[in-house]
Design a protein around this motif. Structure first.
Motif: not given
Length: 889
Positions: A20-22, A144-147, A165-167, A199-200
């Motif tokens: 998922g993203d930072a 990780t940030r990079d899937a 995976h976190l969206g 949505g972070n």
């Protein structure tokens, strides 16, 4: 968590990847899984990789092993691992063995957060260890940030992999959080602000917490960066926050004061109150990575470089090595910065063994920093060439060498750099260019005697791949004599290597053994593999086995046994002694290690053996598949790659019933064999394949040339049964001489190579049938069948059965000649049965390796195969399967 339950209840391994993203909440999920694991009785180790420290070899893995109140490894074990960071394969083996011991007492969870920042050694360990520990209750949790990270995207097949995976939060969820935090629905300005963060969760809560503490929402909605800037601007002195961003890791206040003396505890307190920093015991850190990244991105270039320079100097002054200071030196560097270049050069030197790719990058950056007019330019360039050659970036080494040579101010520097350049050229198969460069350097006046000697030795080595051996030998002998007289260590090693290569490539194996043995005594352990293979070619398998056993049991806990040359030597020991299943396991181990380390020479070697094994078993399509990577050019330079590929392609064509194609492929090789700069003509066994191709196509010249080369091999290795017997066999076969074939079988009975014994018995039996001696012929063929069957050489078994049936013979034992099943206990090889029995009896991989005189790598390879064949996923299931499936004696 399913992976935790499977490990706790059934002893199964697993890999969990959270992406998922930072700021999306990965760390919160990881922490929750870790807390659940502790509650289930897991032993846990947790670490976090960081961008600044990604040069430190193995840091996240080693930190995970020592983290927490109850570390996975005790202090002596950790100290032992710290000493191995320069030896990546032994380090990984030792970590695996230690974790296996811990997992025998309780399930284990290893957590690595921000794995996208992991260093090269850690990434290697995290690719290899889940596979090797697939039989143990060890769960690996990566965030990780990079899937698409190759570390997690190419997860091991032997362990079950789960991805979380976190969206982003849905708008309704954001609105609910806002009402909960604010006590009322957000106003229009706040809503615009919330809409702007996608949505972070972290950014949402940062905005809402700020508003809940009285921030105004009647102004244009600030972005997160502006919010961080506002918090920074509220501080009377922001130095400690800027320094924290540059350090990139938790730190103690007194350390910050040693870097920037003006920092005070009051500054830290105010930064904590402002919500930028937080305390973690006696350490201070950012409350979130996004805050640190935002602060760092806002630094001016001059401030960033100044703080990085201060950090680099502090680390060196406080006893850290250059690798620890290198990230800061990199960030501080400006063109012409000799201080940073020196740090990067030394860091590259330290990183060669553990982080070869990183070493190449660092030393190239160091060279690019210095200017030709600066005093350190030549010395930096020379060191750059040396390191690039050692990490096999040979083309880059030659490029840098040429830049240095173009401006070299004296003949000594010119000569030293040319020697380094020619060593790189040797590795990529450009000997003619090496010789031309050396001749150019030798023409310079005023060279010291040691350097002239070193150049001559490098030239002699290059000539072994350029000239026929009889022409190259004089240069090598002269170079070795002069090097010994002068006492230059580099020259001696180059000359010894040249003499060893000449002996091997001309089939004078006793001579080659003597030189490689001396080279190892003055050089390093990497030449032990060469020595062992020469012993094998002299039929001295007992001596070769003793060296292999010593490598497994050496004082450093088997460090040498993990080196690719020794693994390759063990593979060939098994292959030529007819232990084909063990050879396959060794080849697969070598193939894995070759890919992990980028060692294309040994990767190629492994593929050739796997292709040969497939041909012996009659699996032509599989052999072809193993040759595909070598054909494509991805494994090694063409000059090194093509001879082996052509040999295997010729053998494959012959095995596939295409003798004319085989002759077309092999003919150019056969008639240049005496001039070959490789050793294949002088390995017993190849000439029989050539002779059979010649006879199948009616090409008498081709056939007689193969017989002549076999005879020369025997003459060059007097007293070696494998060479003498193979030569007699071919002469008897071509001349249709039963006496010679009978003599060949007697001689080869003294050979330790069962395949050669079976070949001679088969050829003798064929000729006996031709001459009408049916009973004798069938007896010889029966003897060949027994050997082939025992080896698992199914292609030869089928052929011999066909001959015997045509002669009217039948054997009850032929009912058992079917291919080994792919599943169940009967699918296991003899070696796999031994491993399965030891592991099911409670032995660790390391203990099993010691009892079977194997490396832990090979035991792991066997275990993966056992799991697949028995359809089990843990040691517990393996134990149950062994008890249920093993035949009663």
């Amino acid at each position: 968590m399913p992976a935790l339950r499977r490990a706790a209840r059934h002893g199964q391994s697993g890999v969990v990847v959270v992406t998922g993203d930072a700021g999306i909440g990965k760390t919160a999920v990881v922490d929750a899984i870790g807390a659940q694991a502790v509650g289930m009785g897991f032993r846990t180790g947790t670490a976090k990789a960081d961008e600044i420290g990604r040069i430190s070899p193995g840091a996240p893995v080693l930190l995970a092993l020592r983290s927490g109140a109850r570390p996975l490894l005790d202090a002596p074990a950790l100290a032992e691992l710290d000493e191995l960071t320069d030896h990546p394969l032994p380090l990984i083996d030792r970590v695996g063995a230690r974790l296996e011991q811990v997992a025998a007492t309780a399930p284990v969870l290893i957590v690595i957060d921000d794995v996208q920042w992991a260093d090269q050694l850690s990434r290697l360990a995290l690719r290899v260890l889940p596979e090797r520990l697939a039989a143990d209750p060890v769960v690996w949790l990566f965030a990780t940030r990079d899937a698409a990270d190759e570390l997690t995207a190419a997860a091991p097949t032997a362990a079950r992999v789960e991805t979380i995976h976190l969206g982003p939060l849905a708008p309704a969820d954001v609105a609910a959080i806002a009402r909960d935090r604010l006590g009322q629905p957000p106003g229009p300005a706040t809503q615009r602000m919330l809409d702007g963060v996608g949505g972070n969760p972290f950014l949402v809560t940062q905005i809402l917490d700020g508003l809940a503490h009285g921030d105004r929402d009647d102004v244009p909605p600030p972005a997160f960066v502006r919010a961080v800037d506002a918090a920074l601007d509220s501080l009377p002195d922001k130095t400690v926050v800027l320094l924290a961003a540059v350090l990139g890791r938790p730190f103690a206040i007194d350390e910050a004061q040693r870097v920037v003396p003006s920092v005070s505890s009051g500054d830290v307190h105010r930064a904590v109150v402002a919500g930028l920093l937080t305390r973690d015991g006696h350490l201070v850190r950012f409350r979130h990575d996004l805050v640190r990244e935002t602060v760092y991105a806002g630094l001016s270039t001059s401030v960033r470089r100044d703080l990085h320079r201060r950090c680099a100097r502090h680390l060196l002054a406080s006893g850290h090595d250059a690798l620890a200071a290198a990230p800061h030196a990199r960030a501080a560097a400006t063109p012409g910065d000799e201080e940073s270049a020196a740090i990067l050069c030394e860091a590259a030197h330290q990183a060669v063994a553990a982080l070869p790719a990183t070493a190449g990058e660092l030393v190239t950056e160091a060279f690019d920093l210095v200017r030709p007019a600066q005093e350190s330019w030549e010395s930096t360039g020379e060191r750059c060439v040396e390191i690039l050659a050692r990490v096999r970036r040979c083309s880059d080494a030659v490029r840098v060498a040429d830049a240095v040579l173009a401006r070299a101010g004296d003949g000594e520097t010119f000569a030293r750099v040319q020697v380094l350049a020619t060593q790189a050229l040797w590795q990529i198969g450009r000997p003619a260019e090496s010789v031309a460069r050396i001749d150019d350097a030798l023409a310079a006046p005023g060279l010291s005697v040691p350097l002239r000697t070193r150049l001559a030795a490098a030239r002699a080595l290059a000539l072994t791949r350029m000239l026929p051996a009889w022409q190259a030998r004089q240069s090598a002998e002269d170079a070795l004599r002069d090097a010994r007289q002068v006492g230059d260590q580099d020259a001696i090693m180059l000359a010894l290597q040249a003499m060893g290569e000449l002996g091997r490539n001309t089939g004078h194996h006793a001579e080659s053994l003597a030189y490689f043995r001396e080279l190892r005594s003055v050089g390093d352990a990497s030449y032990q593999g060469e020595e062992i293979i020469e012993l094998q070619l002299l039929d001295r398998y007992t001596d070769a086995g003793a060296l292999l056993e010593a490598a497994h049991r050496d004082d450093r806990g088997g460090v040498e046994a993990t080196l690719p040359p020794v693994i390759a030597a063990q593979m060939w020991q098994d292959y030529t002694l007819g232990r084909l299943d063990d050879a396959e396991s060794g080849a697969r181990t070598l193939l894995t290690i070759g890919r992990e380390l980028g060692d294309h020479m040994h990767e190629l070697d492994a593929e050739m053996v796997l292709a040969g094994l497939a041909l012996l078993r009659g699996e032509v399509a599989e052999a072809n598949a193993h040759l595909a990577p070598a054909r494509s050019g991805g494994l090694a330079e063409e000059s090194v790659r093509l001879p082996g590929v052509r040999l295997m392609e010729g053998w494959l064509a012959a095995s596939d019933g295409r003798p004319d194609d085989a002759r077309k492929i092999l003919r150019p090789m056969l008639f240049t064999a005496r001039e070959s700069r490789a050793d294949w003509p002088w390995r017993p066994g190849w000439m029989r394949i050539f002779a059979r191709v010649g006879r199948a196509t009616g090409d008498q010249r081709f056939t007689h040339e193969a017989v002549a080369i076999a005879a020369e091999g025997a003459a060059r290795n007097p007293g070696v049964a494998s060479f003498k017997g193979a030569a007699l066999e071919l002469r008897g076969l071509v001349d249709k001489d039963l006496d010679k074939l009978a003599e060949a079988t007697v001689v080869l009975d003294r050979s330790p190579r069962p395949m050669l014994r079976a070949n001679a018995a088969e050829d003798h039996g064929r000729l006996l049938l031709t001459f009408g001696a049916r009973d004798q012929g069938i007896a010889e063929l029966d003897r060949a069948w027994t050997i082939y069957h025992g080896l698992g050489a199914r292609a030869a078994v089928v052929e011999v059965q066909r001959l015997m049936r045509r002669a009217g013979a039948r054997r009850a034992k032929w009912d058992t000649d079917g291919a080994r099943p792919r599943q169940g206990w009967a699918a296991l090889t003899d070696a796999e049965v031994k491993v399965a029995e030891l592991i099911s009896a409670g032995h660790t991989n390391k203990e099993a390796a010691r009892l079977l005189n194997l490396s832990p790598n090979t035991v792991s390879t066997h275990l993966r195969s056992i799991f697949a064949k028995l359809d089990v996923q843990s040691r517990v299931q393996l134990t149950n399967a062994v008890h249920a499936m093993k035949p009663v004696a």
